[in-house]
Design a protein around this motif. Structure first.
Motif, PDB file in Angstrom:
ATOM      1  N   SER A   1       0.849  -1.195   0.000  1.00 43.31           N
ATOM      2  CA  SER A   1       0.000   0.000   0.000  1.00 43.31           C
ATOM      3  C   SER A   1       0.877   1.235   0.000  1.00 43.31           C
ATOM      4  O   SER A   1       2.088   1.155   0.221  1.00 43.31           O
ATOM      5  N   GLY A   2       0.242   2.395  -0.237  1.00 37.18           N
ATOM      6  CA  GLY A   2       0.926   3.659  -0.027  1.00 37.18           C
ATOM      7  C   GLY A   2       0.819   4.046   1.437  1.00 37.18           C
ATOM      8  O   GLY A   2       0.208   3.324   2.242  1.00 37.18           O
TER       9      GLY A   2
ATOM     10  N   ASP B   1       4.631   1.357  -1.271  1.00 36.03           N
ATOM     11  CA  ASP B   1       4.954   1.966  -2.555  1.00 36.03           C
ATOM     12  C   ASP B   1       4.518   3.429  -2.535  1.00 36.03           C
ATOM     13  O   ASP B   1       4.197   3.967  -1.468  1.00 36.03           O
ATOM     14  N   GLN B   2       4.486   4.064  -3.689  1.00 40.66           N
ATOM     15  CA  GLN B   2       4.245   5.502  -3.745  1.00 40.66           C
ATOM     16  C   GLN B   2       2.823   5.888  -4.146  1.00 40.66           C
ATOM     17  O   GLN B   2       2.574   7.062  -4.441  1.00 40.66           O
ATOM     18  N   ARG B   3       1.899   4.984  -4.156  1.00 41.30           N
ATOM     19  CA  ARG B   3       0.526   5.335  -4.544  1.00 41.30           C
ATOM     20  C   ARG B   3      -0.059   6.344  -3.565  1.00 41.30           C
ATOM     21  O   ARG B   3       0.290   6.361  -2.373  1.00 41.30           O
ATOM     22  N   SER B   4      -0.967   7.149  -4.065  1.00 39.21           N
ATOM     23  CA  SER B   4      -1.545   8.213  -3.235  1.00 39.21           C
ATOM     24  C   SER B   4      -2.876   7.815  -2.603  1.00 39.21           C
ATOM     25  O   SER B   4      -3.318   8.444  -1.635  1.00 39.21           O
ATOM     26  N   ASN B   5      -3.526   6.777  -3.132  1.00 37.02           N
ATOM     27  CA  ASN B   5      -4.816   6.374  -2.556  1.00 37.02           C
ATOM     28  C   ASN B   5      -4.616   5.357  -1.440  1.00 37.02           C
ATOM     29  O   ASN B   5      -3.497   4.935  -1.157  1.00 37.02           O
TER      30      ASN B   5
ATOM     31  N   SER C   1      -5.837   2.272  -1.284  1.00 34.90           N
ATOM     32  CA  SER C   1      -6.067   0.876  -1.678  1.00 34.90           C
ATOM     33  C   SER C   1      -4.918  -0.016  -1.239  1.00 34.90           C
ATOM     34  O   SER C   1      -3.801   0.451  -0.992  1.00 34.90           O
TER      35      SER C   1
ATOM     36  N   ASP D   1      -2.940  -3.823  -2.127  1.00 37.06           N
ATOM     37  CA  ASP D   1      -2.750  -4.984  -2.996  1.00 37.06           C
ATOM     38  C   ASP D   1      -2.382  -6.188  -2.141  1.00 37.06           C
ATOM     39  O   ASP D   1      -1.509  -6.092  -1.266  1.00 37.06           O
TER      40      ASP D   1
ATOM     41  N   ASN E   1       6.514   1.186  -7.809  1.00 32.53           N
ATOM     42  CA  ASN E   1       5.167   1.373  -8.325  1.00 32.53           C
ATOM     43  C   ASN E   1       5.140   1.589  -9.832  1.00 32.53           C
ATOM     44  O   ASN E   1       4.126   1.983 -10.399  1.00 32.53           O
TER      45      ASN E   1
ATOM     46  N   LEU F   1       2.648  -1.913 -10.925  1.00 26.20           N
ATOM     47  CA  LEU F   1       2.040  -2.498  -9.723  1.00 26.20           C
ATOM     48  C   LEU F   1       1.319  -3.801 -10.083  1.00 26.20           C
ATOM     49  O   LEU F   1       0.640  -3.879 -11.102  1.00 26.20           O
TER      50      LEU F   1
END
Length: 214
Positions: free
Chosen positions: A138-139, A161-165, A167, A169, A204, A207
């Protein structure tokens, strides 16, 4: 002085005086003390040289490690130290990926998660060299949700990771067997589990990507 027929006759006392040894250095005051001091200095010098050789060999062989700035500094940890409350299942959005090679496993797990109130965003197959139970990615904004997932799948590794939301995985690895029974899930506060400290950051760019396991 004795003369016989005009010749000098050497007496016994003169002969002894002639052959008397000239006093050597041993007869000088302080000679023994100087010899002793020189001996001590020589022994100490040999000892220092021997110790230097032994120390150099030990350093080259790795027996002795010299201190350095990199060693003395405390390594920065990227595994979140935050204590998270258990986020309600219906507040968690997940993607389920099957890396076990078992057909239909991602769909089966996704259906079980849906039954527990999770919002499943996607289901797919992937590959990974990770051989544990599962990987949770996740972010930073999804760490509380990732903590929830780790409580429902025992023995997982968390990667950020660098995701902004928010969510999450879930990558099911060959070691996966089943979800923790719903009635046995520990919902007390706790921390994320990051056992692979040196490999906990996921890339990311594609992904989900998981660092190569050791």
């Amino acid at each position: 002085m004795t003369r016989l027929h005009g010749h000098h006759v050497v007496s016994g006392s003169e002969l002894r005086a002639t052959f008397t040894d000239v006093p050597g250095p041993e007869g000088h005051p302080g000679w023994l003390r100087r010899r002793l001091l020189h001996g001590i200095v020589l022994v100490l010098l040999v000892g220092v040289i021997a110790a230097g050789i032994v120390g150099a060999i030990a350093v080259m062989n790795g027996v002795i490690r010299l201190p350095s700035a990199a060693i003395t500094q405390t390594p920065a940890t990227l595994c979140p130290a935050t204590v998270f409350d258990y986020t309600p299942n219906n507040k968690v959005s997940v993607n389920v990926f099957n890396a076990t090679g078992k057909a239909g496993l991602a769909k089966s797990v996704a259906d079980q998660l849906t039954a527990r109130g999770y919002k499943v965003l996607g289901v797919d197959n992937t590959t990974t060299s990770y051989t544990g139970t599962a990987v949770v990615v996740s972010g930073s904004s999804g760490q509380a949700a990732a903590f929830n997932i780790q409580r429902n799948i025992a023995g997982t590794d968390y990667f950020q990771d660098q995701r902004s939301n928010a969510s999450v995985d879930i990558i099911l690895a060959p070691g996966f067997s089943t979800l923790v029974q719903a009635g046995l899930v520990d919902n007390t506060p706790g921390k994320l589990s990051c056992p692979r400290e040196d490999q906990r950051i996921a890339d990311n760019s594609k992904l989900p990507i998981v660092p190569t396991s050791k």
